[in-house]
Design a protein around this motif. Sequence first.
Motif, PDB file in Angstrom:
ATOM      1  N   GLY A 231      11.570 -21.227  31.878  1.00 31.93           N
ATOM      2  CA  GLY A 231      11.628 -19.895  32.472  1.00 31.93           C
ATOM      3  C   GLY A 231      10.268 -19.243  32.577  1.00 31.93           C
ATOM      4  O   GLY A 231       9.940 -18.595  33.577  1.00 31.93           O
ATOM      5  N   LEU A 232       9.447 -19.440  31.536  1.00 31.95           N
ATOM      6  CA  LEU A 232       8.110 -18.850  31.547  1.00 31.95           C
ATOM      7  C   LEU A 232       7.244 -19.461  32.646  1.00 31.95           C
ATOM      8  O   LEU A 232       6.571 -18.741  33.390  1.00 31.95           O
ATOM      9  CB  LEU A 232       7.449 -19.033  30.180  1.00 31.95           C
ATOM     10  CG  LEU A 232       6.070 -18.419  30.025  1.00 31.95           C
ATOM     11  CD1 LEU A 232       6.149 -16.898  30.074  1.00 31.95           C
ATOM     12  CD2 LEU A 232       5.439 -18.870  28.725  1.00 31.95           C
ATOM     13  N   LEU A 233       7.256 -20.782  32.782  1.00 31.08           N
ATOM     14  CA  LEU A 233       6.441 -21.421  33.816  1.00 31.08           C
ATOM     15  C   LEU A 233       6.920 -21.069  35.214  1.00 31.08           C
ATOM     16  O   LEU A 233       6.105 -20.875  36.126  1.00 31.08           O
ATOM     17  CB  LEU A 233       6.445 -22.938  33.625  1.00 31.08           C
ATOM     18  CG  LEU A 233       5.649 -23.463  32.436  1.00 31.08           C
ATOM     19  CD1 LEU A 233       5.785 -24.970  32.331  1.00 31.08           C
ATOM     20  CD2 LEU A 233       4.199 -23.065  32.525  1.00 31.08           C
ATOM     21  N   LEU A 234       8.227 -20.960  35.396  1.00 30.30           N
ATOM     22  CA  LEU A 234       8.762 -20.568  36.704  1.00 30.30           C
ATOM     23  C   LEU A 234       8.322 -19.151  37.062  1.00 30.30           C
ATOM     24  O   LEU A 234       7.880 -18.888  38.188  1.00 30.30           O
ATOM     25  CB  LEU A 234      10.281 -20.690  36.703  1.00 30.30           C
ATOM     26  CG  LEU A 234      11.017 -20.364  37.988  1.00 30.30           C
ATOM     27  CD1 LEU A 234      10.514 -21.220  39.145  1.00 30.30           C
ATOM     28  CD2 LEU A 234      12.504 -20.557  37.801  1.00 30.30           C
ATOM     29  N   ALA A 235       8.403 -18.233  36.113  1.00 28.01           N
ATOM     30  CA  ALA A 235       7.982 -16.855  36.361  1.00 28.01           C
ATOM     31  C   ALA A 235       6.473 -16.774  36.593  1.00 28.01           C
ATOM     32  O   ALA A 235       6.011 -16.034  37.477  1.00 28.01           O
ATOM     33  CB  ALA A 235       8.392 -15.961  35.197  1.00 28.01           C
ATOM     34  N   LEU A 236       5.694 -17.526  35.825  1.00 27.74           N
ATOM     35  CA  LEU A 236       4.237 -17.524  36.023  1.00 27.74           C
ATOM     36  C   LEU A 236       3.850 -18.121  37.369  1.00 27.74           C
ATOM     37  O   LEU A 236       2.899 -17.653  38.010  1.00 27.74           O
ATOM     38  CB  LEU A 236       3.549 -18.293  34.895  1.00 27.74           C
ATOM     39  CG  LEU A 236       3.486 -17.602  33.543  1.00 27.74           C
ATOM     40  CD1 LEU A 236       2.861 -18.525  32.513  1.00 27.74           C
ATOM     41  CD2 LEU A 236       2.728 -16.303  33.634  1.00 27.74           C
ATOM     42  N   GLY A 237       4.567 -19.155  37.809  1.00 28.49           N
ATOM     43  CA  GLY A 237       4.298 -19.732  39.122  1.00 28.49           C
ATOM     44  C   GLY A 237       4.543 -18.721  40.231  1.00 28.49           C
ATOM     45  O   GLY A 237       3.742 -18.593  41.164  1.00 28.49           O
ATOM     46  N   GLY A 238       5.648 -17.992  40.143  1.00 31.25           N
ATOM     47  CA  GLY A 238       5.924 -16.962  41.143  1.00 31.25           C
ATOM     48  C   GLY A 238       4.903 -15.837  41.109  1.00 31.25           C
ATOM     49  O   GLY A 238       4.473 -15.343  42.159  1.00 31.25           O
ATOM     50  N   ALA A 239       4.488 -15.447  39.904  1.00 34.00           N
ATOM     51  CA  ALA A 239       3.479 -14.385  39.784  1.00 34.00           C
ATOM     52  C   ALA A 239       2.146 -14.836  40.362  1.00 34.00           C
ATOM     53  O   ALA A 239       1.449 -14.059  41.031  1.00 34.00           O
ATOM     54  CB  ALA A 239       3.326 -13.985  38.317  1.00 34.00           C
ATOM     55  N   GLU A 240       1.780 -16.095  40.132  1.00 37.97           N
ATOM     56  CA  GLU A 240       0.517 -16.605  40.671  1.00 37.97           C
ATOM     57  C   GLU A 240       0.545 -16.618  42.193  1.00 37.97           C
ATOM     58  O   GLU A 240      -0.436 -16.259  42.846  1.00 37.97           O
ATOM     59  CB  GLU A 240       0.261 -18.015  40.126  1.00 37.97           C
ATOM     60  CG  GLU A 240      -1.152 -18.527  40.331  1.00 37.97           C
ATOM     61  CD  GLU A 240      -1.384 -19.164  41.678  1.00 37.97           C
ATOM     62  OE1 GLU A 240      -2.540 -19.155  42.136  1.00 37.97           O
ATOM     63  OE2 GLU A 240      -0.423 -19.650  42.294  1.00 37.97           O
ATOM     64  N   ILE A 241       1.668 -17.011  42.763  1.00 37.18           N
ATOM     65  CA  ILE A 241       1.778 -17.031  44.221  1.00 37.18           C
ATOM     66  C   ILE A 241       1.719 -15.607  44.774  1.00 37.18           C
ATOM     67  O   ILE A 241       1.069 -15.357  45.799  1.00 37.18           O
ATOM     68  CB  ILE A 241       3.065 -17.751  44.663  1.00 37.18           C
ATOM     69  CG1 ILE A 241       2.978 -19.236  44.292  1.00 37.18           C
ATOM     70  CG2 ILE A 241       3.285 -17.609  46.160  1.00 37.18           C
ATOM     71  CD1 ILE A 241       4.258 -19.994  44.500  1.00 37.18           C
ATOM     72  N   LEU A 242       2.358 -14.670  44.099  1.00 35.88           N
ATOM     73  CA  LEU A 242       2.292 -13.277  44.546  1.00 35.88           C
ATOM     74  C   LEU A 242       0.865 -12.744  44.492  1.00 35.88           C
ATOM     75  O   LEU A 242       0.454 -11.962  45.358  1.00 35.88           O
ATOM     76  CB  LEU A 242       3.203 -12.398  43.686  1.00 35.88           C
ATOM     77  CG  LEU A 242       4.681 -12.396  44.054  1.00 35.88           C
ATOM     78  CD1 LEU A 242       5.482 -11.640  43.014  1.00 35.88           C
ATOM     79  CD2 LEU A 242       4.900 -11.793  45.424  1.00 35.88           C
ATOM     80  N   LEU A 243       0.111 -13.148  43.483  1.00 36.67           N
ATOM     81  CA  LEU A 243      -1.270 -12.662  43.369  1.00 36.67           C
ATOM     82  C   LEU A 243      -2.191 -13.276  44.416  1.00 36.67           C
ATOM     83  O   LEU A 243      -3.226 -12.686  44.733  1.00 36.67           O
ATOM     84  CB  LEU A 243      -1.804 -12.957  41.967  1.00 36.67           C
ATOM     85  CG  LEU A 243      -1.185 -12.119  40.852  1.00 36.67           C
ATOM     86  CD1 LEU A 243      -1.708 -12.569  39.497  1.00 36.67           C
ATOM     87  CD2 LEU A 243      -1.480 -10.644  41.074  1.00 36.67           C
ATOM     88  N   THR A 244      -1.853 -14.447  44.941  1.00 40.39           N
ATOM     89  CA  THR A 244      -2.706 -15.054  45.972  1.00 40.39           C
ATOM     90  C   THR A 244      -2.429 -14.487  47.360  1.00 40.39           C
ATOM     91  O   THR A 244      -3.200 -14.754  48.280  1.00 40.39           O
ATOM     92  CB  THR A 244      -2.536 -16.585  46.016  1.00 40.39           C
ATOM     93  OG1 THR A 244      -1.180 -16.906  46.305  1.00 40.39           O
ATOM     94  CG2 THR A 244      -2.966 -17.223  44.721  1.00 40.39           C
ATOM     95  N   GLU A 245      -1.352 -13.747  47.509  1.00 37.32           N
ATOM     96  CA  GLU A 245      -1.059 -13.101  48.789  1.00 37.32           C
ATOM     97  C   GLU A 245      -2.001 -11.914  48.955  1.00 37.32           C
ATOM     98  O   GLU A 245      -2.065 -11.035  48.115  1.00 37.32           O
ATOM     99  CB  GLU A 245       0.387 -12.601  48.831  1.00 37.32           C
ATOM    100  CG  GLU A 245       1.410 -13.691  48.768  1.00 37.32           C
ATOM    101  CD  GLU A 245       1.530 -14.441  50.063  1.00 37.32           C
ATOM    102  OE1 GLU A 245       1.370 -13.844  51.140  1.00 37.32           O
ATOM    103  OE2 GLU A 245       1.793 -15.649  49.990  1.00 37.32           O
ATOM    104  N   LYS A 246      -2.734 -11.889  50.038  1.00 38.22           N
ATOM    105  CA  LYS A 246      -3.719 -10.822  50.245  1.00 38.22           C
ATOM    106  C   LYS A 246      -3.365  -9.885  51.398  1.00 38.22           C
ATOM    107  O   LYS A 246      -4.042  -8.900  51.608  1.00 38.22           O
ATOM    108  CB  LYS A 246      -5.097 -11.431  50.504  1.00 38.22           C
ATOM    109  CG  LYS A 246      -5.654 -12.164  49.326  1.00 38.22           C
ATOM    110  CD  LYS A 246      -5.959 -11.199  48.216  1.00 38.22           C
ATOM    111  CE  LYS A 246      -6.594 -11.941  47.055  1.00 38.22           C
ATOM    112  NZ  LYS A 246      -6.701 -11.137  45.883  1.00 38.22           N
ATOM    113  N   ALA A 247      -2.339 -10.195  52.147  1.00 40.38           N
ATOM    114  CA  ALA A 247      -2.017  -9.363  53.307  1.00 40.38           C
ATOM    115  C   ALA A 247      -1.380  -8.046  52.848  1.00 40.38           C
ATOM    116  O   ALA A 247      -0.605  -8.013  51.905  1.00 40.38           O
ATOM    117  CB  ALA A 247      -1.065 -10.104  54.232  1.00 40.38           C
ATOM    118  N   SER A 248      -1.721  -6.982  53.539  1.00 47.46           N
ATOM    119  CA  SER A 248      -1.111  -5.690  53.227  1.00 47.46           C
ATOM    120  C   SER A 248       0.309  -5.646  53.786  1.00 47.46           C
ATOM    121  O   SER A 248       0.702  -6.472  54.605  1.00 47.46           O
ATOM    122  CB  SER A 248      -1.940  -4.555  53.827  1.00 47.46           C
ATOM    123  OG  SER A 248      -1.843  -4.596  55.239  1.00 47.46           O
TER     124      SER A 248
END
Length: 145
Positions: free
Chosen positions: A25-42
């Motif tokens: 669960g932790l790795l799945l949540a961290l993976g999603g958070a990392e992908i969200l942080l790489t999104e730069k579009a407004s």
Amino acid sequence: MAGDSSRGMRSAFRHWRAARPFWGGLLLALGGAEILLTEKASLKVVMHIGTQGLAGYLLPAVMVLCGVLTLVSPGQRLFYSILGVLATLGTWLTSNLGGFFVGLLLGLVGSCLAFGWLPDQEPRVGRRKRRKLKQAAGPTQAVQP
């Protein structure tokens, strides 16, 4: 006295962690958070692009949600891990190659760990504890086949 309470809290956390697919669960949540942080579009750009841009934010949010729900509700881990793997694979197309492969790999490994977790499995004995048990048992004789 402060050491006793921290030991009790640590023991309670270990017990809580052993009763659920924590690392998955932790790795799945961290993976999603990392992908969200790489999104730069407004958000204006995302709404202008349409559903493709919205999916770039929606799928990683689903990954984070599945990771958190796996931790909170381990009885539903199979559903959340399958949904998490599908969302993770979808980010390959919608979110910068799955967060430049890092979030993609974290999500896939986390989903697989959550899927493979067994609730009634005996917890592993740590290396230190094994060594203590071995020393307490004393010298053992060689077992003959």
